[in-house]
Design a protein around this motif. Structure first.
Motif, short mmCIF file in Angstrom:
data_model
loop_
_atom_site.label_atom_id
_atom_site.label_comp_id
_atom_site.label_asym_id
_atom_site.label_seq_id
_atom_site.Cartn_x
_atom_site.Cartn_y
_atom_site.Cartn_z
N THR A 93 31.32 -52.22 -25.88
CA THR A 93 30.03 -52.57 -26.49
C THR A 93 28.87 -51.87 -25.77
OG1 THR A 93 30.94 -54.74 -27.05
CG2 THR A 93 28.54 -54.52 -27.12
N ASN A 94 28.88 -51.91 -24.44
CA ASN A 94 27.82 -51.27 -23.67
C ASN A 94 28.16 -49.78 -23.46
OD1 ASN A 94 26.01 -50.37 -21.75
ND2 ASN A 94 26.04 -52.30 -20.60
N PRO A 95 27.33 -48.88 -23.99
CA PRO A 95 27.63 -47.44 -23.87
C PRO A 95 27.88 -47.00 -22.42
CG PRO A 95 25.85 -47.77 -25.42
CD PRO A 95 26.13 -49.12 -24.81
N CYS A 96 27.28 -47.71 -21.46
CA CYS A 96 27.50 -47.35 -20.04
C CYS A 96 28.95 -47.61 -19.62
CB CYS A 96 26.59 -48.16 -19.12
SG CYS A 96 24.89 -47.75 -19.32
N ASP A 97 29.61 -48.56 -20.28
CA ASP A 97 30.99 -48.92 -19.94
C ASP A 97 32.01 -48.23 -20.86
OD1 ASP A 97 29.92 -50.68 -18.10
OD2 ASP A 97 29.89 -52.34 -19.55
N ALA A 98 31.53 -47.55 -21.89
CA ALA A 98 32.44 -46.96 -22.88
C ALA A 98 33.17 -45.77 -22.29
CB ALA A 98 31.66 -46.55 -24.13
N LYS A 99 34.46 -45.66 -22.59
CA LYS A 99 35.25 -44.60 -21.94
C LYS A 99 34.84 -43.21 -22.44
CE LYS A 99 39.38 -44.07 -24.80
NZ LYS A 99 39.11 -44.81 -26.00
N GLU A 100 35.05 -42.24 -21.57
CA GLU A 100 34.62 -40.89 -21.86
C GLU A 100 35.25 -40.39 -23.16
OE1 GLU A 100 35.02 -38.29 -18.48
OE2 GLU A 100 34.27 -36.63 -19.71
N GLY A 101 34.43 -39.79 -24.00
CA GLY A 101 34.93 -39.24 -25.25
C GLY A 101 34.90 -40.22 -26.40
#
Ligand code: IDP
Length: 136
Positions: A93-101
């Motif tokens: 949900t939080n773009p800072c925690d979203a996995k690369e790619g």
């Protein structure tokens, strides 16, 4: 594995920043078949109905204002295990925690978690309810 249907929304920030094409391309490359698609502007009633589970939460007004701030693209996706596979492709949900790619890592606003670029249904029940709001 079962063929599932799920709802994707490309949110106003990603539409304004001209990422619709890239996001659709990621869906296609990941074998999430687009069976229906519309661009629209939500109204207040539709937005409240769509996010009814969040009414009363601290971020609800901000979320509603954001979702009403511009056009969105709604897509009906189909494929094997589509609900979980699309959630995986979206990222946390939080773009800072979203996995690369992931879509949210690439196109979400890392300074504002409300503006995380996309929505995806989180279960078969929500997919059915959410798809019915946009596709008859
Ligand atoms: P999801 O979209 O990953 O399923 P939900 O918890 O269902 O996450 O939240 C719906 C949407 O509400 C999120 O995608 C995000 O735009 C926004 N949101 C969720 N939690 C917060 C928060 O703590 N602050 C601001 N906005 C939030």
């Amino acid at each position: 594995m079962a063929i599932e249907k799920t709802l994707s929304i490309i949110k106003p920030n990603a539409v304004k920043q001209k990422h619709v094409g890239e996001i659709i391309s990621m869906l296609e490359q990941n074998n999430l078949r687009i069976s229906q698609m519309r661009m629209l502007q939500l109204d207040n009633v539709q937005a409240k109905m769509f996010y009814q589970e969040h009414i009363g939460k601290s971020f609800f007004d901000e979320l509603l204002n954001f979702m009403l701030s511009g056009e969105i693209v709604v897509l009906k996706l189909e494929g094997e295990n589509a609900i979980a596979r699309y959630r995986e492709l979206m990222g946390a949900t939080n773009p800072c925690d979203a996995k690369e790619g992931s879509i949210r890592e690439k196109f979400g606003d890392k300074t504002d978690l409300t503006q995380n670029a996309v929505h995806g249904s989180d279960s078969k029940e929500s997919a059915k309810r959410e798809l019915a709001l946009f596709f008859k």
